[in-house]
Every structure is written in C-alpha cells, then in structure tokens.
Design an enzyme around this catalytic site. Structure first.
Site, short mmCIF file in Angstrom:
data_model
loop_
_atom_site.label_atom_id
_atom_site.label_comp_id
_atom_site.label_asym_id
_atom_site.label_seq_id
_atom_site.Cartn_x
_atom_site.Cartn_y
_atom_site.Cartn_z
N GLY A 11 24.67 -12.76 2.23
CA GLY A 11 25.43 -12.74 0.97
C GLY A 11 26.25 -14.02 0.86
O GLY A 11 27.34 -14.03 0.30
N GLN A 15 31.29 -14.91 -3.74
CA GLN A 15 32.61 -15.52 -3.84
C GLN A 15 33.18 -15.87 -2.46
O GLN A 15 33.71 -16.95 -2.25
CB GLN A 15 33.55 -14.54 -4.56
CG GLN A 15 34.87 -15.13 -4.95
CD GLN A 15 35.91 -14.07 -5.31
OE1 GLN A 15 35.70 -12.88 -5.07
NE2 GLN A 15 37.01 -14.49 -5.88
N LEU A 16 33.05 -14.95 -1.52
CA LEU A 16 33.60 -15.17 -0.18
C LEU A 16 32.70 -16.10 0.65
O LEU A 16 33.17 -17.04 1.28
CB LEU A 16 33.76 -13.80 0.53
CG LEU A 16 34.30 -13.78 1.94
CD1 LEU A 16 35.70 -14.37 2.00
CD2 LEU A 16 34.33 -12.35 2.47
N ASP A 37 20.91 -15.49 1.50
CA ASP A 37 21.24 -14.79 0.26
C ASP A 37 19.94 -14.45 -0.45
O ASP A 37 18.90 -15.05 -0.17
CB ASP A 37 22.14 -15.66 -0.64
CG ASP A 37 22.95 -14.82 -1.62
OD1 ASP A 37 24.16 -14.68 -1.43
OD2 ASP A 37 22.34 -14.27 -2.58
N ILE A 38 20.04 -13.51 -1.40
CA ILE A 38 18.85 -13.12 -2.17
C ILE A 38 18.49 -14.20 -3.19
O ILE A 38 17.38 -14.27 -3.68
CB ILE A 38 19.08 -11.75 -2.85
CG1 ILE A 38 17.77 -11.15 -3.34
CG2 ILE A 38 20.12 -11.85 -3.96
CD1 ILE A 38 17.89 -9.68 -3.68
N TYR A 143 31.75 2.05 -5.86
CA TYR A 143 32.01 0.99 -4.88
C TYR A 143 32.95 1.50 -3.79
O TYR A 143 32.69 1.32 -2.59
CB TYR A 143 32.61 -0.20 -5.64
CG TYR A 143 33.13 -1.33 -4.79
CD1 TYR A 143 32.27 -2.08 -3.99
CD2 TYR A 143 34.49 -1.67 -4.83
CE1 TYR A 143 32.77 -3.16 -3.24
CE2 TYR A 143 34.97 -2.74 -4.09
CZ TYR A 143 34.12 -3.48 -3.30
OH TYR A 143 34.60 -4.53 -2.56
#
Ligand code: AKB
Length: 324
Positions: A11, A15-16, A37-38, A143
C-alpha cells in the site's frame, strides 16, 4: 533496535506509504526497501517498486520470498468514508488482506509486521475525551469494524503464532505530500490545498466537530519508533492509542486565517458527519508514552505553518498571499 533485513511496504502509494517509503530508504538504505501497491506510483520511489494486489496471496508470498523480506508494513486498506460506499468490499480488502499478510508472515517466518489501526475502532458508546487505551469499543462504520476485528486478529497472531506484530491507532493523518484516500478526516488536508488555490473551502463536517489529528512527520516517527522499540517494552499487541493534536474545522480555519487573513470557510455537512460524531475527540496515550517514550511534536500552529509553507514552495502560489 534498528530493523535488519529487507522491508516490504504494502500500500506504498497511499497517503502514509508515500512518505514512509522515502523515510525508510533514508534510514536503512534504498536497497533494503521494496515498495508495493496495486497501482503504479505517480512519482518514482527511491526504492524498488512491485505491483501487488494484497488479495492475491500467492503473489504476496512470491514477493516476500524473492526479496527475502524480514519486515512488512501492511498499509493497504479502504478508509471510513469510502468504506460506507461499498461495505462488502471494505470488509473483503481490509480483512482478507490482513489475513493473507498475517498467514504469509507466519508461513515464511517474517520477523516483524506493522499494521495500522485507527481511532475508528471507537464508537458512540466510547468515552469521548482522553479515550483510554482499554474501554468500550462499539464502532459503527464498516472501516471501524474491520479495524477492531483486525486488532483482535493481531493480538491473536502474536499470542498463538508468536508473530512480532505492532500497531498504532492513527488519528486523522495530515500530510502535505500525498492526497488522503477516502477518509472522514480528509477535510484537514483538503482545507490547506483549497486555502492556497482558491482562498476558500467548503467543509463536509460541522464547524465544531473536534477530532484527534496528527501531522505526518509525527505519525512516521511514531511508526518507526514503535517498530524499533525493544520487544520487552511492548505491552500492547492489539494497537496503541497515540495522540497528536485535537481541533475542529472552525479552529483549523482560524489558524489558517492567521497566515492567510482572506481565507474563508463554509460548511455543508454530509454523511461523514455521522462517522465523525461517533469518534473520540482526544486519546489518552499514556501507555505509548510509558512503553516506548511516545511524544508528539506538532501542534496546530506548527502544522499550519509547515503545511502552508510547503504548498507555497511546491505549488505556483503568489508569495504575497502568505502573511508570515
Ligand atoms: C479516516 O478518516 O477514515 C482515517 C482514519 C481516522 O483512520 N483517516
């Protein structure tokens, strides 16, 4: 205890990850970091990059073997606002993804795993201010439900499978380098961009909605400090409360007006208001302070100065607009 061995960040384009990967490269050497990442990154990472869908467990295992990965940061997730638009997929990605990472780490004897939790694990029945490390947790967003279930899984894998897993309950993260992706706290990033670009912002939360927030530099330092802490000091294997700052949309807009006096804000709350109302205003992070000396550095004034200065230097904004 500095991390040894190769590190995989899943990922990485979020943002992170966008800020964590360069930080890890600077700290441990780019040759030791693999960003995954995807989707492809908008700007190249200083490290190697591989495409990876965390729902594809076989590819995950292949990458961990191929790069001899010893440490994994699993950051891929659907956040709170996006999660309400497709709750079934939020459950699938957040839970199946975590299961794949946990099982693969155990199978391939990965030494350490970081997994982010969130203030979303708390719900309307949780104490709102100085929320304790341990208290009633009845999240109402999908979430939040996945993050709470994830915390229980992490502790389970630590106890039953001896996996050295560490986690933080991130507040709303505010970084200037990457756009947030589908969260309820995203307004606190958007507001700065809109302030510089348009001089005005329409906020999707009410003016007096107080939420815990944290500047990205603090979040990254907390993450790496936790990962480098002596395992004997880690008393929490679900996820640690960490507090940065607390503010409302009205307060951050006042702080922006100190530097951009002409900035204006309007309010049009939407479905995200209900999510925000279910979350705490501030967290008690005494356990993180005691276990691994956590202390935040950024308050609202330093955040505002840093963010606006960054945008001023990195976007074509007339200097006269900034009043510092
Ligand atoms: C969100 O708003 O969904 C995230 C979070 C608080 O975890 N930023």
């Amino acid at each position: 205890m500095r991390q040894s061995g190769n590190i995989l960040v899943i990922g990485a384009c979020g943002q992170l990850g966008t800020e964590l990967v360069p930080y890890l490269c600077a700290r441990y050497g780019s040759h030791k970091i693999i960003a995954a990442d995807i989707q492809k990154p908008l700007a190249p990472f200083p490290s190697d990059f591989v495409l990876l869908d965390v729902l594809d467990k076989q590819s995950l295992g292949k990458i961990i073997k191929q790069y001899d990965i010893q440490v994994v940061y699993h950051l891929a997730a659907i956040l709170s606002a996006k999660g309400e638009q497709d709750p079934a997929f939020a459950w699938k990605l957040n839970m199946d993804g975590l299961f794949h990472v946990l099982d693969t780490c155990v199978e391939l004897q990965v030494k350490q795993l970081f997994w982010p939790s969130s203030i979303a694990v708390f719900g309307p029945t949780t104490p709102k201010t100085m929320t304790p490390q341990r208290c009633v947790m009845e999240p109402t967003s999908m979430y939040g439900i996945t993050k709470l279930a994830g915390e229980r899984l992490c502790e389970y894998y630590f106890q039953k499978k001896n996996l050295d897993i560490r986690s933080l309950r991130y507040p709303g993260l505010i970084g200037c380098k990457a756009a947030p992706g589908g969260g309820t706290t995203d307004y606190a990033v958007e507001i700065f961009h809109h302030a510089i670009l348009y001089g005005t912002y329409q906020c999707f939360l009410e003016p007096d909605t107080y939420l815990p927030m944290m500047y990205m530099d603090d979040a990254i330092r907390a993450t790496v400090e936790l990962m480098e802490a002596d395992p004997k000091c880690i008393s929490i294997r679900s996820s640690y409360n960490i507090q940065g700052m607390t503010f409302s949309p009205a307060e951050i807009s006042k702080s922006i007006q100190q530097l951009l006096p002409e900035f204006t804000i309007t309010y049009q709350p939407d479905f995200r208001q209900q999510i925000a109302d279910s979350w705490p205003k501030s967290l008690d992070d005494t356990t993180a302070q005691e276990d691994w000396n956590w202390k935040s550095d950024f308050d609202i004034t330093k955040l505002t100065q840093t963010f606006l200065q960054y945008l001023q230097q990195n976007q074509p904004t007339p200097i006269s607009k900034l009043n510092n």
